[in-house]
Scaffold this motif. Structure first.
Motif, PDB file in Angstrom:
ATOM      1  N   THR A  51       0.814  -1.219   0.000  1.00 26.05           N
ATOM      2  CA  THR A  51       0.000   0.000   0.000  1.00 26.05           C
ATOM      3  C   THR A  51       0.846   1.266   0.000  1.00 26.05           C
ATOM      4  O   THR A  51       0.330   2.352  -0.266  1.00 26.05           O
ATOM      5  CB  THR A  51      -0.897   0.058   1.256  1.00 26.05           C
ATOM      6  OG1 THR A  51      -0.065  -0.050   2.423  1.00 26.05           O
ATOM      7  CG2 THR A  51      -1.915  -1.070   1.254  1.00 26.05           C
ATOM      8  N   GLY A 171      -8.324  -7.885   0.776  1.00 22.45           N
ATOM      9  CA  GLY A 171      -8.408  -6.431   0.904  1.00 22.45           C
ATOM     10  C   GLY A 171      -7.882  -5.884   2.218  1.00 22.45           C
ATOM     11  O   GLY A 171      -8.006  -4.685   2.482  1.00 22.45           O
ATOM     12  N   PHE A 173      -5.544  -4.218   4.731  1.00 24.61           N
ATOM     13  CA  PHE A 173      -4.391  -3.315   4.615  1.00 24.61           C
ATOM     14  C   PHE A 173      -3.991  -2.731   5.960  1.00 24.61           C
ATOM     15  O   PHE A 173      -3.084  -1.896   6.033  1.00 24.61           O
ATOM     16  CB  PHE A 173      -4.685  -2.170   3.641  1.00 24.61           C
ATOM     17  CG  PHE A 173      -5.885  -1.365   4.026  1.00 24.61           C
ATOM     18  CD1 PHE A 173      -5.777  -0.337   4.963  1.00 24.61           C
ATOM     19  CD2 PHE A 173      -7.129  -1.639   3.488  1.00 24.61           C
ATOM     20  CE1 PHE A 173      -6.893   0.401   5.351  1.00 24.61           C
ATOM     21  CE2 PHE A 173      -8.261  -0.911   3.876  1.00 24.61           C
ATOM     22  CZ  PHE A 173      -8.131   0.111   4.806  1.00 24.61           C
TER      23      PHE A 173
ATOM     24  N   PRO B  60      -3.529   2.118  -2.626  1.00 31.43           N
ATOM     25  CA  PRO B  60      -3.957   0.754  -2.988  1.00 31.43           C
ATOM     26  C   PRO B  60      -4.632   0.056  -1.806  1.00 31.43           C
ATOM     27  O   PRO B  60      -4.220   0.241  -0.658  1.00 31.43           O
ATOM     28  CB  PRO B  60      -2.631   0.045  -3.334  1.00 31.43           C
ATOM     29  CG  PRO B  60      -1.687   1.144  -3.721  1.00 31.43           C
ATOM     30  CD  PRO B  60      -2.091   2.338  -2.902  1.00 31.43           C
ATOM     31  N   LEU B  61      -5.641  -0.736  -2.061  1.00 33.78           N
ATOM     32  CA  LEU B  61      -6.460  -1.442  -1.066  1.00 33.78           C
ATOM     33  C   LEU B  61      -7.250  -0.467  -0.190  1.00 33.78           C
ATOM     34  O   LEU B  61      -8.471  -0.524  -0.132  1.00 33.78           O
ATOM     35  CB  LEU B  61      -5.614  -2.357  -0.152  1.00 33.78           C
ATOM     36  CG  LEU B  61      -4.911  -3.552  -0.801  1.00 33.78           C
ATOM     37  CD1 LEU B  61      -4.059  -4.315   0.222  1.00 33.78           C
ATOM     38  CD2 LEU B  61      -5.906  -4.514  -1.438  1.00 33.78           C
ATOM     39  N   LYS B  62      -6.542   0.464   0.472  1.00 35.16           N
ATOM     40  CA  LYS B  62      -7.202   1.403   1.376  1.00 35.16           C
ATOM     41  C   LYS B  62      -8.184   2.299   0.626  1.00 35.16           C
ATOM     42  O   LYS B  62      -9.226   2.681   1.166  1.00 35.16           O
ATOM     43  CB  LYS B  62      -6.137   2.251   2.076  1.00 35.16           C
ATOM     44  CG  LYS B  62      -6.614   2.986   3.307  1.00 35.16           C
ATOM     45  CD  LYS B  62      -5.436   3.622   4.035  1.00 35.16           C
ATOM     46  CE  LYS B  62      -5.880   4.405   5.257  1.00 35.16           C
ATOM     47  NZ  LYS B  62      -4.741   4.987   5.986  1.00 35.16           N
ATOM     48  N   TYR B  65     -11.565   0.580   0.009  1.00 35.16           N
ATOM     49  CA  TYR B  65     -12.245   0.466   1.303  1.00 35.16           C
ATOM     50  C   TYR B  65     -12.794   1.813   1.745  1.00 35.16           C
ATOM     51  O   TYR B  65     -13.898   1.907   2.277  1.00 35.16           O
ATOM     52  CB  TYR B  65     -11.287  -0.077   2.372  1.00 35.16           C
ATOM     53  CG  TYR B  65     -11.879  -0.022   3.764  1.00 35.16           C
ATOM     54  CD1 TYR B  65     -12.745  -1.007   4.202  1.00 35.16           C
ATOM     55  CD2 TYR B  65     -11.600   1.047   4.616  1.00 35.16           C
ATOM     56  CE1 TYR B  65     -13.315  -0.950   5.474  1.00 35.16           C
ATOM     57  CE2 TYR B  65     -12.166   1.113   5.888  1.00 35.16           C
ATOM     58  CZ  TYR B  65     -13.014   0.117   6.305  1.00 35.16           C
ATOM     59  OH  TYR B  65     -13.583   0.190   7.550  1.00 35.16           O
ATOM     60  N   HIS B  68     -16.120   2.889   0.386  1.00 36.25           N
ATOM     61  CA  HIS B  68     -17.149   2.034   0.993  1.00 36.25           C
ATOM     62  C   HIS B  68     -17.415   2.469   2.439  1.00 36.25           C
ATOM     63  O   HIS B  68     -18.567   2.549   2.881  1.00 36.25           O
ATOM     64  CB  HIS B  68     -16.676   0.588   0.933  1.00 36.25           C
ATOM     65  CG  HIS B  68     -17.700  -0.411   1.365  1.00 36.25           C
ATOM     66  ND1 HIS B  68     -18.775  -0.762   0.581  1.00 36.25           N
ATOM     67  CD2 HIS B  68     -17.832  -1.114   2.517  1.00 36.25           C
ATOM     68  CE1 HIS B  68     -19.520  -1.641   1.224  1.00 36.25           C
ATOM     69  NE2 HIS B  68     -18.965  -1.877   2.401  1.00 36.25           N
ATOM     70  N   ASP B  69     -16.335   2.755   3.162  1.00 41.98           N
ATOM     71  CA  ASP B  69     -16.470   3.150   4.566  1.00 41.98           C
ATOM     72  C   ASP B  69     -17.166   4.498   4.714  1.00 41.98           C
ATOM     73  O   ASP B  69     -17.969   4.700   5.629  1.00 41.98           O
ATOM     74  CB  ASP B  69     -15.092   3.217   5.229  1.00 41.98           C
ATOM     75  CG  ASP B  69     -15.188   3.579   6.705  1.00 41.98           C
ATOM     76  OD1 ASP B  69     -15.710   2.756   7.478  1.00 41.98           O
ATOM     77  OD2 ASP B  69     -14.755   4.688   7.076  1.00 41.98           O
TER      78      ASP B  69
END
Lengths: 203, 203
Positions: A51, A171, A173, B60-62, B65, B68-69
């Motif tokens: 990340t 997913g 992180f 990336p990844l975060k 999320y 969505h969060d």
């Protein structure tokens, strides 16, 4: 007879303060809604490479706030916390020991996991040290020589690496990271949302 | 007669989704404890240069999320949210207009601030556009030509830059960022801690 609800997945790094706080709360929270919890140790050092993230405490401005926020969040949750003199630490020995114990006796692994977290974040013990990890396990009745042999082998190293890869494929992180019926929640501050999700089946 | 309690400081960037969520809640929360709120627009782009941080959604990844969060957190708080088609956006026009209004009529500035946030995060309006900012203000009765002249001048630019410098000098690195009697809280997810701090005078 109704089928029991699926377990919650709880991902954590032993060097994560918010992971420690969540570890103290997650089983009791899940149990209130008839759920069990699968504990998954990960290595944030590996996820950070994917990340580009870095440990919270090294970021200008944010770093100083973070330590303060961790201490306040512990008080908010009614948990003891002492910021460790060495932070963060590599946690692969503890993570591998947890995995090996968890395959055999999940309840014992849980006790070991909480003991490692409390050693680090309450008593300022250096949990990166292999001997310390073995001592904590031995204190819970685990055979020290057997665990020492396991941790020296390559199998458990490959296993932890595969677990971390799988977590990232899902997913994950950060730590703590929780899945409830496929819904992802990051952070101990999301426990109220986790609770509502469990209570209402989503919102 | 007892001296009224000091106002809460609320720092926000108009491009911050969690800032929008907090903006919808902070005045009502403070009022329950007899407090008023001073609103301080900042520019996260400037603070990011100091901290090396980047917008959440590009990590990336975060990033995946985070969107969505944000959407789930809005539902959790009972607020509407539509992730904007342009994100993040530069928000200096809106921030400067807010500052100028706030010096003259704080209640009007508050209405303008919420209107800008709702335009961006509910109706997907491009609030980086100067004409759009002027239109939102004009819709609240502000003289469009006067505000246009103010925003074209150098004085308000210097003022916003100084406000952002001051925020960073206080330790602000994100949005929303709240001070209660000197205690710093970052994130809409810290509102429960803010509330307990207000209720108990610390914990």
């Amino acid at each position: 007879m109704p089928r029991p609800a699926a377990p919650i997945d709880f991902y954590f790094d032993f060097s994560s303060p918010y992971g420690y706080l969540a570890a103290e709360k997650i089983d009791e929270l899940a149990a209130r809604y008839g759920r069990s919890v699968l504990w998954h140790p990960i290595l944030l050092g590996v996820t950070f490479k994917a990340t580009g993230l870095v440990p919270l405490t090294v970021i200008p401005l944010k770093g100083a706030y973070s330590v303060h926020d961790i201490e306040r969040s512990a008080r908010y949750l009614g948990l003891p916390y002492t910021h460790p003199s060495g932070f963060p630490l590599p946690t692969q020995h503890a993570a591998r020991a947890f995995l090996w114990l968890n395959d055999r006796k999940p309840a014992l692994a849980r006790a070991f996991g909480l003991a490692v977290y409390r050693a680090y974040f309450v008593d300022d013990v250096n949990i990166s040290d292999l001997g310390t990890v073995l001592n904590i396990a031995a204190g819970l009745g685990v055979d020290r020589d057997t665990l020492s042999g396991v941790l020296a082998g390559s199998e458990i190293k490959t296993r932890l690496a595969a677990e971390v890869d799988l977590a990232m494929a899902r997913g994950v992180f950060g730590s703590p990271f929780i899945f409830v019926d496929g819904e992802a929640f990051w952070g101990v501050d999301r426990l109220p949302q986790v609770e509502r999700w469990l209570a209402e089946g989503g919102f």
